[in-house]
Design a protein around this motif. Structure first.
Motif, PDB file in Angstrom:
ATOM      1  N   UNK A   1      45.048  50.720  45.650  1.00 35.84           N
ATOM      2  CA  UNK A   1      45.270  49.505  46.415  1.00 35.84           C
ATOM      3  C   UNK A   1      44.412  49.441  47.663  1.00 35.84           C
ATOM      4  N   UNK A   2      44.727  48.461  48.499  1.00 36.99           N
ATOM      5  CA  UNK A   2      43.929  48.260  49.706  1.00 36.99           C
ATOM      6  C   UNK A   2      44.019  49.469  50.618  1.00 36.99           C
TER       7      UNK A   2
ATOM      8  N   UNK B   1      40.262  43.175  43.463  1.00 35.73           N
ATOM      9  CA  UNK B   1      41.129  43.896  42.532  1.00 35.73           C
ATOM     10  C   UNK B   1      42.117  44.785  43.283  1.00 35.73           C
ATOM     11  N   UNK B   2      41.667  45.403  44.354  1.00 33.39           N
ATOM     12  CA  UNK B   2      42.563  46.246  45.147  1.00 33.39           C
ATOM     13  C   UNK B   2      43.682  45.423  45.780  1.00 33.39           C
ATOM     14  N   UNK B   3      43.354  44.240  46.256  1.00 30.30           N
ATOM     15  CA  UNK B   3      44.389  43.368  46.816  1.00 30.30           C
ATOM     16  C   UNK B   3      45.382  42.961  45.740  1.00 30.30           C
ATOM     17  N   UNK B   4      44.903  42.733  44.526  1.00 36.25           N
ATOM     18  CA  UNK B   4      45.798  42.404  43.422  1.00 36.25           C
ATOM     19  C   UNK B   4      46.683  43.581  43.063  1.00 36.25           C
ATOM     20  N   UNK B   5      46.124  44.779  43.094  1.00 37.86           N
ATOM     21  CA  UNK B   5      46.910  45.981  42.807  1.00 37.86           C
ATOM     22  C   UNK B   5      48.068  46.109  43.787  1.00 37.86           C
ATOM     23  N   UNK B   6      47.842  45.763  45.050  1.00 42.41           N
ATOM     24  CA  UNK B   6      48.916  45.816  46.041  1.00 42.41           C
ATOM     25  C   UNK B   6      50.132  45.017  45.591  1.00 42.41           C
ATOM     26  N   UNK B   7      49.897  43.853  44.997  1.00 47.32           N
ATOM     27  CA  UNK B   7      50.998  42.963  44.632  1.00 47.32           C
ATOM     28  C   UNK B   7      51.532  43.249  43.234  1.00 47.32           C
TER      29      UNK B   7
ATOM     30  N   UNK C   1      45.248  37.526  47.735  1.00 43.69           N
ATOM     31  CA  UNK C   1      46.532  38.110  48.119  1.00 43.69           C
ATOM     32  C   UNK C   1      47.662  37.085  47.954  1.00 43.69           C
ATOM     33  N   UNK C   2      47.388  35.841  48.382  1.00 42.12           N
ATOM     34  CA  UNK C   2      48.421  34.806  48.320  1.00 42.12           C
ATOM     35  C   UNK C   2      48.808  34.473  46.887  1.00 42.12           C
ATOM     36  N   UNK C   3      47.811  34.311  46.011  1.00 41.66           N
ATOM     37  CA  UNK C   3      48.130  33.910  44.649  1.00 41.66           C
ATOM     38  C   UNK C   3      48.766  35.060  43.866  1.00 41.66           C
ATOM     39  N   UNK C   4      48.370  36.282  44.146  1.00 40.73           N
ATOM     40  CA  UNK C   4      48.986  37.424  43.475  1.00 40.73           C
ATOM     41  C   UNK C   4      50.455  37.553  43.876  1.00 40.73           C
ATOM     42  N   UNK C   5      50.715  37.416  45.155  1.00 39.36           N
ATOM     43  CA  UNK C   5      52.105  37.489  45.634  1.00 39.36           C
ATOM     44  C   UNK C   5      52.922  36.337  45.060  1.00 39.36           C
TER      45      UNK C   5
END
Length: 773
Positions: free
Chosen positions: A8-9, A510-516, A553-557
């Motif tokens: 992740x991030x 991708x890392x930001x998506x992994x966070x969510x 980040x917003x759309x993944x969350x």
């Protein structure tokens, strides 16, 4: 939570993009060769300024393999419009700017050597080039000017009726009267004439485009940073074409650095030919064409003055800047001179009063446009050279004078004299860390050791900030959760309108998506470069992560939250009782659950979809302290950068490995400007004298240095949800003044300060050697 912890991030994850590129599986524009594809070549002007009386294409049209020949007249007759000219600025004396139009092919007159006069279409690239050489242009040569000062001199040729004295636009910022009063009472005044020389971006991949008609639509594959802008301007310039009738596809891009933002004149011709002939069309620039006709960067001539009181506190800053915008000004080229540079000139210093007089000047050279930093490198160079010169004049240590004038944390949010508001930063803390990292206090020992080896050693510093985010602070992103044949095969696809061009943005997303999503990194797929999938501003001004990352980040969350209700329905439980972790929804306190991909497969569409946008409140202000040390061989004047340390505040760091690469790669480009690079023209004929790598020197492997790069994450950005500030241009901005200040310091310590203060970049060995005579 294993996936976010590892991938992740904040983690130094190797770039996802690199495996395909290193294995030769990258897909660049020139890799596409549609069946029946024709090739285009351009006949170009060998005259810098002249009346175009006619273009004879008879011989070219009769050559083997030639299918068609286009000229400015034939394009005009077909209804092809010029590229949008510079706009939104005032002309001298008031009223809206009257900027000369940039025709796809020269019409009526030529403005610089290398301007395209005719386009030849043939069955092979070799045939097209041979026929282009047979085009004969009748040009009445006129006197040419290649620098702003020459263009504004009495008796200079008038290049455009709407640009009196060849000044196409000008702005004056600040309070001239208050500035004059501050200079009158100043105990110290420092004045320097500084030239930020013209540079060529020199990406590995030259400009390239493939255009074809597919299903009644124009499909364009192009190496570009702004696909949506390409679509918009093609539909504006080509007759009877709507934006929805154009699809722009961008694959791998071999470097952009700002010079691949929007379409070029040649791109209009290729797209028009594809529509007219109904055949796929390709053009790939050669390196000579890149030097001649791609947009150049920098080219700013400035008289700079700094007023200080007896204690060394800044009272006022006065600049008179002449920006060379070339023969056909672009909107960003004028913006850089009149606004983007001035926005950041005062930098991290508390400057009470300014008087900036900025002019955009026409010359017989290729247009200027963004090049890594776009106005901020020029501005920071001016301020940092003034600060180091002021310290020398006042007998102060460079760091002492800077510390005395820094904007303090208690002053934040701070509005600078240009009206720009800094939201965050602790500039003195960054300075202190930078000095410690560079071992500033131990320099004398290193200088003595260099002297024992017969070398002159100097040190230079730059404490600075920059503006990032671009003029558009909003981006959107889309998510599609796609099930696989098994629960382990599904992927999360994220679509963005920002563009990769070597900066590793897909990995960061991708890392930001992994966070969510809390999935392994390989389950995330990033899609960019397709205007049928996403549209937005694109990638420039270090904005991709700042705006696009916030949208990801917003759309993944949002996707995870929206799917929670679907999971509750599937599990027959209340939404409040549903927990999500590691790609699976469960009912709290039980082992009952459903996987994200299984949930997606149960939907009527067979997947999960979501879209969201993120908008920053304002730009971000990354900042840093860069320290360089150089050694000079007094026998030859050769300069070697022997140490380079930097502390950088870019807010939240998503991937330290990528961020470090951005800083250090950028710094090498900044070193290139300081020591090597210059686009040069013959002053009389306007001929380009640096049209190959035999004459235009890029930094080499032996110019590299063991960089020491550190990030301070204590001051996250407060204007966007991500907390990240831009990073792509910070290294370029800091390196140039740090290295030049180090060379000047080395010469000053050798008793050559008077000679050193007037040196202009690039600081070649010959210039340095002559300063030592």
């Amino acid at each position: 939570m294993g996936a976010p912890i590892r991938f992740g991030s904040g983690q130094a994850v190797p770039r996802l993009e690199d495996d395909a590129l290193l294995r030769g599986r990258g897909r660049f524009t020139d890799d596409h060769q549609p069946e029946g594809c024709l090739h285009m070549a351009f006949a170009r002007s060998t005259v810098a300024h002249g009346r175009l009386r006619g273009v004879d294409t008879t011989a070219a049209a009769a050559m083997p393999g030639v299918v068609a020949v286009f000229t400015g007249d034939t394009l005009h007759a077909a209804g092809v419009h010029p590229l949008p000219p510079a706009h939104s600025f005032p002309k001298p004396g008031g009223g809206p700017i009257d900027s000369p139009p940039r025709h796809a092919l020269a019409t009526g007159r030529v403005g610089f050597v290398g301007e395209a006069l005719a386009a030849v279409v043939a069955t092979s690239r070799a045939a097209a080039r041979a026929a282009a050489d047979a085009v004969v242009a009748d040009i009445e040569a006129l006197p040419a000017v290649t620098t702003p000062r020459a263009a504004m001199a009495p008796g200079a040729p008038a290049l455009w009726p709407g640009a009196p004295g060849n000044v196409v636009s000008e702005l004056r910022h600040g309070d001239p009267a208050a500035c004059k009063a501050a200079f009158a009472k100043a105990a110290h005044r420092v004045r320097l004439h500084l030239v930020n020389q013209r540079l060529a971006a020199c990406p590995i991949e030259p400009r390239s485009i493939v255009a074809a008609m597919e299903g009644g639509r124009l499909v364009v594959r192009i190496a570009n940073q702004m696909p949506t802008l390409v679509r918009t301007e093609l539909s504006h310039c080509l007759p009877d074409l709507k934006a929805e009738d154009v699809r722009v596809l961008v694959g791998d891009v071999g470097g952009g650095f700002g010079m691949k933002t929007g379409p070029y004149a040649e791109d209009l011709v290729v797209a028009h030919a594809a529509r007219t002939l109904g055949r796929p069309m390709k053009w790939v620039a050669d390196r000579l064409e890149e030097f001649l006709s791609s947009h150049h960067g920098r080219d700013l001539d400035t008289e700079a003055e700094l007023a200080l009181d007896a204690e060394g506190r800044i009272l006022a800053l006065r600049l008179v800047s002449l920006g060379n915008v070339g023969a056909w000004p672009t909107f960003p080229g004028v913006l850089i001179v009149l606004a983007m540079g001035p926005w950041v000139t005062t930098g991290v210093y508390d400057v009470p009063v300014i008087d900036f007089h900025c002019r955009a000047v026409l010359t017989n050279t290729a247009p200027t446009s963004p090049y890594r930093g776009a106005g901020r490198p020029e501005a920071v160079f001016i301020m940092e050279r003034l600060m180091s010169e002021a310290a020398r004049q006042l007998g102060l240590d460079e760091t002492q004078l800077r510390r005395r004038n820094l904007v303090k944390p208690s002053q934040l949010p701070y509005r600078n004299p240009m009206g720009q508001v800094y939201d965050s930063g602790d500039f003195e803390a960054v300075l202190d860390q930078g000095l410690a990292l560079a071992d500033w206090a131990g320099f004398e020992a290193r200088q003595a050791a260099a002297a024992a080896r017969g070398r002159l050693r100097g040190r230079g510093i730059a404490t600075f900030l920059e503006w990032t985010g671009g003029p558009v602070l909003e981006e959107s992103a889309q998510v599609r959760v796609i099930p696989g044949a098994t629960p382990d095969d599904g992927v999360v696809e994220i679509v963005s309108a920002t563009m990769p061009m070597g900066q590793g943005i897909a990995t960061s997303y991708a890392q930001l998506a992994v966070d969510q999503f809390q999935l392994p990194l390989e389950r995330i797929r990033i899609v960019q470069g397709d205007t049928d999938r996403a549209n937005g501003f694109g990638s420039a001004a270090s904005r991709s992560l700042f705006t696009g990352g916030a949208a990801v980040q917003a759309v993944a969350r949002q996707t995870v939250d929206e799917a929670r209700a679907l999971a509750a329905q599937a599990l027959e439980a209340g939404v409040a009782d549903i927990e999500y972790a590691n790609g699976r929804y469960t009912i709290a306190g039980t082992d009952r659950g459903i996987g994200l991909f299984e949930l997606a497969a149960r939907q009527p569409t067979g997947d999960l979809r979501s879209a969201a946008a993120a908008k920053a409140d304002a730009a971000s202000w990354p900042n840093g302290c860069h320290v360089a040390e150089v050694e000079i061989d007094p026998a030859t004047g050769a300069v070697q950068v022997v140490a380079y340390s930097s502390v950088n505040d870019i807010g939240r760091v998503i991937n330290p490995l990528i961020a470090t690469g951005q800083i250090e790669g950028g710094a090498m480009q900044g070193i290139g400007q300081a020591l090597h690079e210059a686009v040069q023209h013959d002053a009389t004929s306007g001929q380009l004298l640096s049209a190959s790598f035999m004459d235009y020197t890029l930094p080499r492997a032996d110019d590299s240095v063991a960089f020491r790069t550190v990030f301070d994450q204590s001051q996250p950005c407060r204007t966007n949800a991500l907390g990240a500030k831009g990073v792509g241009e910070l290294g370029t901005i800091g390196a140039t003044p740090a290295v030049v200040n180090a060379v000047v310091d080395a010469l000053a310590r050798a008793g050559r300060h008077a000679q050193a203060r007037g040196l202009q970049m690039p600081l070649t060995s010959e210039k340095v050697w002559r300063a030592l005579l």
